[in-house]
Scaffold this active site. Structure first.
Site, short mmCIF file in Angstrom:
data_model
loop_
_atom_site.label_atom_id
_atom_site.label_comp_id
_atom_site.label_asym_id
_atom_site.label_seq_id
_atom_site.Cartn_x
_atom_site.Cartn_y
_atom_site.Cartn_z
N HIS A 136 0.87 -1.18 0.00
CA HIS A 136 0.00 0.00 0.00
C HIS A 136 0.91 1.23 0.00
O HIS A 136 2.03 1.18 0.53
CB HIS A 136 -0.84 -0.05 1.28
CG HIS A 136 -1.90 0.98 1.38
ND1 HIS A 136 -1.65 2.26 1.84
CD2 HIS A 136 -3.23 0.94 1.11
CE1 HIS A 136 -2.79 2.95 1.85
NE2 HIS A 136 -3.75 2.18 1.40
N ASP A 213 2.97 -4.74 7.51
CA ASP A 213 1.74 -3.94 7.45
C ASP A 213 0.57 -4.90 7.62
O ASP A 213 0.22 -5.64 6.69
CB ASP A 213 1.69 -3.21 6.09
CG ASP A 213 0.34 -2.53 5.86
OD1 ASP A 213 -0.56 -2.65 6.71
OD2 ASP A 213 0.21 -1.87 4.83
N GLN A 216 -4.77 -5.28 6.80
CA GLN A 216 -5.85 -6.14 6.29
C GLN A 216 -5.79 -7.53 6.90
O GLN A 216 -6.55 -8.42 6.50
CB GLN A 216 -5.75 -6.25 4.75
CG GLN A 216 -5.89 -4.94 4.03
CD GLN A 216 -7.30 -4.35 4.09
OE1 GLN A 216 -8.26 -5.01 4.49
NE2 GLN A 216 -7.44 -3.09 3.71
N LYS A 239 -10.63 -0.70 10.32
CA LYS A 239 -10.80 -1.86 9.44
C LYS A 239 -11.19 -3.10 10.23
O LYS A 239 -11.39 -4.17 9.68
CB LYS A 239 -9.51 -2.12 8.67
CG LYS A 239 -9.15 -0.95 7.76
CD LYS A 239 -8.08 -1.30 6.80
CE LYS A 239 -7.49 -0.09 6.12
NZ LYS A 239 -8.36 0.49 5.09
N CYS A 377 -4.80 2.63 -3.58
CA CYS A 377 -3.51 3.09 -3.03
C CYS A 377 -2.41 2.06 -3.25
O CYS A 377 -1.54 1.87 -2.39
CB CYS A 377 -3.62 3.45 -1.55
SG CYS A 377 -4.80 4.75 -1.23
N1 C6P Z 1 -6.52 0.64 2.77
C1 C6P Z 1 -8.43 0.32 1.32
O1 C6P Z 1 -7.80 -0.63 0.87
P1 C6P Z 1 -5.05 3.88 7.10
O2 C6P Z 1 -5.57 4.75 6.02
O3 C6P Z 1 -3.82 4.45 7.77
O4 C6P Z 1 -6.09 3.45 8.08
O5 C6P Z 1 -4.61 2.51 6.39
C2 C6P Z 1 -3.68 2.51 5.37
C3 C6P Z 1 -3.50 1.12 4.82
C4 C6P Z 1 -2.29 0.49 4.99
N2 C6P Z 1 -2.08 -0.75 4.57
C5 C6P Z 1 -3.04 -1.45 3.94
C6 C6P Z 1 -2.75 -2.84 3.49
C7 C6P Z 1 -4.29 -0.87 3.73
O6 C6P Z 1 -5.24 -1.57 3.13
C8 C6P Z 1 -4.52 0.47 4.15
C9 C6P Z 1 -5.83 1.15 3.87
C10 C6P Z 1 -7.81 1.17 2.40
O7 C6P Z 1 -9.54 0.60 0.92
C11 C6P Z 1 -7.74 2.59 1.97
S1 C6P Z 1 -6.69 2.84 0.60
#
Ligand code: C6P
Length: 418
Positions: A136, A213, A216, A239, A377
């Site tokens: 991401h 990371d 998910q 999430k 992203c």
């Molecule tokens: N993905 C989506 O897939 P934040 O915005 O800090 O809560 O999370 C960022 C982030 C980091 N790593 C992964 C693997 C993610 O999926 C995400 C956020 C969202 O819809 C928004 S792009």
């Protein structure tokens, strides 16, 4: 520590049914554009169940106060609730101690914390930062920024057409100059579950620390950061049935102790004079200013709620939903599914002939079906797959087979229109 008085899965005589569990989520019980809401955008943000909403409500009505500072009872109550949430989160991810869980605004801030604090202290010109093609942007851009400042270089582990990491190339990508490896546990764009235990082990064999990371992963899998031996693990509350504005950076104690603070201000100091400031112990060293108290307490309630269902039960349910939805979509003419990894979480990325995914998303919304469309992203991954974007349906345990049926009906309508 605050508790929800929910029984844990292994303590209940009878498990709650999935329809009972679904009824905990008020947002799901509404119509959108005259149709019942079919919420399939859980990878962006999942919904909050009543126990989380009630816990936040209780805090707002009866406990709201600043933490760590007050001698008065209300501040002590808020502090206990905030620190109780940290304990709940630590237990949820298998962190050896709560002080290794730093509250951040989300996974993005957690990755920035590591890049700015660890990176600034440990990177120099010629060093290499190894990332993967399926990261991401939040695990790419912070590293680019610190690479620009320090003269370090970014290298990228490729992915296969099916959306799996080219682990056969990991050995040669880990060089004597590699200083850190950043890898996503579960891809938000494709659903691929990466074998992070193996990756960490192989990186450690070359003395390379790993930032995982887990954004998910924590909503879908049983995560044990200690067993995984991750040096850092980042995730977001929204999430995993919690509020926005809160996330966590887990770190190994030795790293967190030696890293300089990320931001300066109140809460993170031991003493301040104009000549010198000394810093507080973990975790406060990394939590400058008044923290996101209510969201943290909400996240604590969310992990207790997830635990009350059981992460293994959740993973099993979502795998079953994913199989069902995949089979339905595969049968649809013109649908191309991206992400064919053997090990997948409940994300279905697809396109439909030459219809732009944004059009797909907009039209299915008129059927009450909420999905996400875009590059998610993950632009470098989209470039690798030679597509600008996908439509993405992402399932949670509270979804049903009927939700998948409605998605497919809506997609059929898209095809009819074009
Ligand atoms: N993905 C989506 O897939 P934040 O915005 O800090 O809560 O999370 C960022 C982030 C980091 N790593 C992964 C693997 C993610 O999926 C995400 C956020 C969202 O819809 C928004 S792009």
């Amino acid at each position: 520590m605050t508790t929800l008085n929910v029984q844990h899965a292994d303590e209940t005589d009878e498990m709650r049914s999935w329809s009972e569990i679904r009824s905990d989520f008020p947002t799901l019980d509404q119509t959108i554009q005259g149709e019942p809401l079919t919420y399939l955008d859980n990878a962006a943000s999942s919904q909050m169940p009543e126990p989380v909403i009630e816990r936040i409500d209780r805090y707002q009505r009866h406990e709201h106060s600043n933490v760590h500072r007050g001698v008065h009872t209300l501040s002590q109550t808020a502090t206990d609730a905030y620190e109780g949430a940290r304990e709940a989160v630590a237990e949820f991810i298998g962190a050896p101690t709560p002080k290794q869980c730093i509250f951040t605004r989300g996974a993005t801030e957690a990755a920035n914390l590591v890049a700015q604090s660890w990176g600034r202290a440990n990177l120099e010109s010629g060093d290499e930062i190894l990332l993967t093609r399926m990261e991401h942007h939040s695990n790419i851009v912070p590293w680019q920024q610190i690479a620009d400042e320090t003269g370090a270089e970014i290298r990228v582990l490729p992915v296969t057409d099916d959306g799996e990491l080219r682990l056969d190339q990991l050995e040669e990508m880990l060089t004597d100059r590699t200083k850190i490896l950043g890898v996503v546990h579960v891809s938000n764009a494709l659903g691929t579950i990466n074998p992070v235990e193996e990756i960490v082990e192989r990186a450690h064999a070359r003395d390379v620390p790993v930032l995982v990371d887990g954004c998910q992963a924590t909503p879908h899998l049983s995560v044990d950061v200690d067993a995984m031996d991750a040096d850092f693990y980042a995730f977001s509350g929204h999430k995993m049935n919690g509020p926005t504005g809160i996330g966590v950076l887990y770190g190994k104690e030795a790293w967190l102790e030696e890293m300089p603070p990320y931001q300066g201000g109140g809460e993170m100091i031991r003493s301040v004079t104009f000549e010198e400031t000394t810093y507080a112990d973990l975790p406060n060293k990394f939590e400058a200013g008044t923290p996101a108290i209510m969201p943290a307490i909400g996240l604590g309630a969310a992990v207790e709620y997830l635990t009350s269902i059981g992460m293994d039960r959740i993973a099993e349910r979502e795998a079953e939903l994913l199989d069902y939805a995949t089979e339905l979509l595969e049968a649809e003419e013109g649908v191309r599914i991206f992400g064919r990894a053997d090990d997948k979480a409940s994300v279905l990325s697809f396109d439909l002939e030459d219809i732009h995914p944004h059009d797909i998303g907009t039209i299915v919304d008129t059927h009450g079906v909420a999905i996400r469309a875009g590059h998610h992203c993950t632009q470098p991954l989209m470039d690798r797959l030679e597509i600008p974007a996908t439509a993405r349906a992402s399932f949670s345990y509270y979804n049903t087979r009927e939700d998948a049926d409605r998605l497919v009906e809506a997609i059929e309508h898209v095809r009819e229109i074009f």
